[in-house]
Design a protein around this motif. Sequence first.
Motif, PDB file in Angstrom:
ATOM      1  N   LYS A  11      -2.201   9.059  -1.160  1.00 21.96           N
ATOM      2  CA  LYS A  11      -2.720   8.445   0.071  1.00 21.96           C
ATOM      3  C   LYS A  11      -1.758   7.338   0.490  1.00 21.96           C
ATOM      4  O   LYS A  11      -1.950   6.170   0.165  1.00 21.96           O
ATOM      5  CB  LYS A  11      -4.133   7.902  -0.149  1.00 21.96           C
ATOM      6  CG  LYS A  11      -5.100   8.994  -0.635  1.00 21.96           C
ATOM      7  CD  LYS A  11      -6.482   8.464  -0.870  1.00 21.96           C
ATOM      8  CE  LYS A  11      -7.377   9.526  -1.509  1.00 21.96           C
ATOM      9  NZ  LYS A  11      -7.516  10.746  -0.678  1.00 21.96           N
ATOM     10  N   SER A  12      -0.742   7.719   1.239  1.00 19.05           N
ATOM     11  CA  SER A  12       0.366   6.808   1.521  1.00 19.05           C
ATOM     12  C   SER A  12      -0.021   5.628   2.407  1.00 19.05           C
ATOM     13  O   SER A  12       0.690   4.615   2.435  1.00 19.05           O
ATOM     14  CB  SER A  12       1.513   7.578   2.187  1.00 19.05           C
ATOM     15  OG  SER A  12       1.071   8.197   3.389  1.00 19.05           O
ATOM     16  N   GLU A  13      -1.137   5.721   3.134  1.00 20.87           N
ATOM     17  CA  GLU A  13      -1.533   4.621   4.023  1.00 20.87           C
ATOM     18  C   GLU A  13      -2.537   3.683   3.377  1.00 20.87           C
ATOM     19  O   GLU A  13      -2.973   2.710   3.994  1.00 20.87           O
ATOM     20  CB  GLU A  13      -2.096   5.174   5.337  1.00 20.87           C
ATOM     21  CG  GLU A  13      -3.518   5.697   5.273  1.00 20.87           C
ATOM     22  CD  GLU A  13      -3.660   7.054   4.592  1.00 20.87           C
ATOM     23  OE1 GLU A  13      -4.807   7.526   4.456  1.00 20.87           O
ATOM     24  OE2 GLU A  13      -2.636   7.650   4.209  1.00 20.87           O
ATOM     25  N   ILE A  14      -2.915   3.951   2.125  1.00 22.73           N
ATOM     26  CA  ILE A  14      -3.906   3.129   1.429  1.00 22.73           C
ATOM     27  C   ILE A  14      -3.274   2.547   0.165  1.00 22.73           C
ATOM     28  O   ILE A  14      -2.646   3.273  -0.626  1.00 22.73           O
ATOM     29  CB  ILE A  14      -5.163   3.945   1.070  1.00 22.73           C
ATOM     30  CG1 ILE A  14      -5.796   4.527   2.339  1.00 22.73           C
ATOM     31  CG2 ILE A  14      -6.182   3.077   0.326  1.00 22.73           C
ATOM     32  CD1 ILE A  14      -6.998   5.420   2.079  1.00 22.73           C
ATOM     33  N   TYR A  15      -3.473   1.250  -0.039  1.00 22.68           N
ATOM     34  CA  TYR A  15      -2.888   0.549  -1.184  1.00 22.68           C
ATOM     35  C   TYR A  15      -4.000  -0.138  -1.985  1.00 22.68           C
ATOM     36  O   TYR A  15      -5.076  -0.434  -1.459  1.00 22.68           O
ATOM     37  CB  TYR A  15      -1.868  -0.487  -0.722  1.00 22.68           C
ATOM     38  CG  TYR A  15      -0.692   0.111   0.015  1.00 22.68           C
ATOM     39  CD1 TYR A  15       0.500   0.371  -0.635  1.00 22.68           C
ATOM     40  CD2 TYR A  15      -0.795   0.417   1.373  1.00 22.68           C
ATOM     41  CE1 TYR A  15       1.576   0.929   0.045  1.00 22.68           C
ATOM     42  CE2 TYR A  15       0.275   0.979   2.059  1.00 22.68           C
ATOM     43  CZ  TYR A  15       1.461   1.229   1.388  1.00 22.68           C
ATOM     44  OH  TYR A  15       2.522   1.789   2.054  1.00 22.68           O
ATOM     45  N   ALA A  16      -3.717  -0.406  -3.253  1.00 26.76           N
ATOM     46  CA  ALA A  16      -4.679  -1.104  -4.104  1.00 26.76           C
ATOM     47  C   ALA A  16      -3.961  -2.186  -4.901  1.00 26.76           C
ATOM     48  O   ALA A  16      -2.804  -2.012  -5.310  1.00 26.76           O
ATOM     49  CB  ALA A  16      -5.380  -0.132  -5.045  1.00 26.76           C
ATOM     50  N   LEU A  17      -4.663  -3.309  -5.106  1.00 29.54           N
ATOM     51  CA  LEU A  17      -4.079  -4.470  -5.779  1.00 29.54           C
ATOM     52  C   LEU A  17      -4.997  -4.982  -6.885  1.00 29.54           C
ATOM     53  O   LEU A  17      -6.208  -4.756  -6.871  1.00 29.54           O
ATOM     54  CB  LEU A  17      -3.873  -5.615  -4.779  1.00 29.54           C
ATOM     55  CG  LEU A  17      -3.049  -5.379  -3.527  1.00 29.54           C
ATOM     56  CD1 LEU A  17      -3.123  -6.620  -2.643  1.00 29.54           C
ATOM     57  CD2 LEU A  17      -1.615  -5.065  -3.884  1.00 29.54           C
ATOM     58  N   GLY A  18      -4.400  -5.724  -7.806  1.00 28.53           N
ATOM     59  CA  GLY A  18      -5.175  -6.475  -8.793  1.00 28.53           C
ATOM     60  C   GLY A  18      -6.033  -5.607  -9.684  1.00 28.53           C
ATOM     61  O   GLY A  18      -5.622  -4.526 -10.133  1.00 28.53           O
ATOM     62  N   ASP A  19      -7.265  -6.074  -9.933  1.00 31.03           N
ATOM     63  CA  ASP A  19      -8.175  -5.369 -10.829  1.00 31.03           C
ATOM     64  C   ASP A  19      -8.576  -4.000 -10.293  1.00 31.03           C
ATOM     65  O   ASP A  19      -9.053  -3.148 -11.047  1.00 31.03           O
ATOM     66  CB  ASP A  19      -9.443  -6.201 -11.049  1.00 31.03           C
ATOM     67  CG  ASP A  19      -9.174  -7.501 -11.781  1.00 31.03           C
ATOM     68  OD1 ASP A  19      -7.993  -7.778 -12.073  1.00 31.03           O
ATOM     69  OD2 ASP A  19     -10.124  -8.252 -12.056  1.00 31.03           O
ATOM     70  N   THR A  20      -8.400  -3.768  -8.980  1.00 28.83           N
ATOM     71  CA  THR A  20      -8.760  -2.479  -8.389  1.00 28.83           C
ATOM     72  C   THR A  20      -7.734  -1.411  -8.741  1.00 28.83           C
ATOM     73  O   THR A  20      -8.053  -0.221  -8.753  1.00 28.83           O
ATOM     74  CB  THR A  20      -8.848  -2.618  -6.846  1.00 28.83           C
ATOM     75  OG1 THR A  20      -9.662  -3.745  -6.532  1.00 28.83           O
ATOM     76  CG2 THR A  20      -9.453  -1.379  -6.215  1.00 28.83           C
ATOM     77  N   ALA A  21      -6.508  -1.817  -9.020  1.00 24.60           N
ATOM     78  CA  ALA A  21      -5.398  -0.877  -9.199  1.00 24.60           C
ATOM     79  C   ALA A  21      -5.050  -0.668 -10.670  1.00 24.60           C
ATOM     80  O   ALA A  21      -5.061  -1.617 -11.461  1.00 24.60           O
ATOM     81  CB  ALA A  21      -4.172  -1.399  -8.460  1.00 24.60           C
ATOM     82  N   LEU A  22      -4.739   0.584 -10.997  1.00 27.31           N
ATOM     83  CA  LEU A  22      -4.191   0.904 -12.313  1.00 27.31           C
ATOM     84  C   LEU A  22      -2.687   1.078 -12.129  1.00 27.31           C
ATOM     85  O   LEU A  22      -2.189   2.161 -11.824  1.00 27.31           O
ATOM     86  CB  LEU A  22      -4.818   2.182 -12.874  1.00 27.31           C
ATOM     87  CG  LEU A  22      -4.400   2.575 -14.291  1.00 27.31           C
ATOM     88  CD1 LEU A  22      -4.786   1.495 -15.289  1.00 27.31           C
ATOM     89  CD2 LEU A  22      -5.001   3.909 -14.686  1.00 27.31           C
ATOM     90  N   SER A  23      -1.976  -0.019 -12.291  1.00 28.84           N
ATOM     91  CA  SER A  23      -0.533  -0.050 -12.074  1.00 28.84           C
ATOM     92  C   SER A  23       0.157  -0.233 -13.420  1.00 28.84           C
ATOM     93  O   SER A  23      -0.368  -0.918 -14.311  1.00 28.84           O
ATOM     94  CB  SER A  23      -0.178  -1.208 -11.133  1.00 28.84           C
ATOM     95  OG  SER A  23       1.205  -1.301 -10.927  1.00 28.84           O
TER      96      SER A  23
END
Length: 437
Positions: free
Chosen positions: A299-311
């Motif tokens: 989903k190239s137009e949607i990003y996730a940060l912090g605790d929401t993201a598994l980076s």
Amino acid sequence: MMESVEKQTKRPHVVIVGAGFGGLACAQALGKSEIDVTVIDRRNHNLFQPLLYQVATAALSPADISEPIRRTLGRYPNIKVVMGEVTTVDQSRRTVGLKDGVSIPYDRLVLATGSDYNYFGHEDWQKHAPGLKSIHEARQIRHSLLLAFEKAERSEDEAEKRRLLTSVIIGGGPTGVEMAGAISELGRFMIARDFRSLRPDQLQVLLIEAGPRILASFPESLSQYAVDYLTRIGVDIRLNTPVEDVTPDGVAVGGALIPASCMVWGAGVKASPAAAWLGVPPGPGGRLQVASDLSVEGKSEIYALGDTALSTGEDGKPLPALAQVAKQQGTFLGKALKVNLLRGEPVPTFRFHNRGNTAVIGRNAAVFDFGSWQLKGRLAWLLWAIVHVYLLVNFEKRLLVSIQWIWRYATRQRGARIIDENAVAVDRPAADGQISN
């Protein structure tokens, strides 16, 4: 023809859901640009969660560590703040839906919705053992703690006194360790100075951990230092002890009930329902799997940060759910989206720069893990204080907290020991955005 011109001149629109460390940093990086930004949060204030335990233990008041989002972002004319709760994301129409039925369109969507405590299927335990994710929960804990001392002072039943003076912290991570140390030091000082019918030996603070050691994410030497210090100030640490039940009267472990008046939950977190909004399977801890540019997989137009993201970091391991991670990701993404939307350049790879993991244990005692080397004791405690003051949202908060910490260190006094006689019950939630001393 007119419609074609409007499409060409329409400013790009970024919607950020969540005004925590990541969302706020992303918005500020997009500030004063030719991009319209809408920040949505269900509360009207941002909150410095790492210091919530100090609100819960009467060292600081809620206003010291929180600020209205509109005040923080008000100097950016291109940023709009919406107080509302997101419930849906329509990816085909590129809109987010709020609980009140309003839809907000986006060109890029940033999900920075944070996390909540995981009660592992026992959600009913939350009303007896609140976590530390909101001002309301911190005030609940402070109310229970201070009121218990007042009741114990008047009680003539020794067993009831001990129950009232018993606090149980569930979970041996940084939050649990910080709470255990703070409650023990607060209680022993208050009993020695302010209460005439209580003795320090009646105070009991239990730290319960289901695993083999506390501060499991830190090196074992720092974990042992924390055990030694907490034991020295009177904290009873129980390892390999899973909780079986939490009731209004206490905590059940090993088939027996530990009578207690104040219970705090810090035994694990789970991500927000962002994965359900997008209709994708959540990763470990409910987090959204993201690519190297922090976009949600596929989903190239949607990003996730912090605790929401598994980076993942350069070592391939998931990045921890820490404030420094969220803040770095937010600043990076805000700057990258500015270039992406205005110049058409792709979002580059995010690289995390580890500035150390820390936990405070008590007065003059903290631990710092920098990966290749560690720090503990008074110097680590001073560094912890400097870092946390620096991370506060503005100069006013930094100055206020610094003055209060210096005064508290010199006098040992807690300035926020106020019991609200009209406080709401623990199992009845307060209104969002309510801030009180």
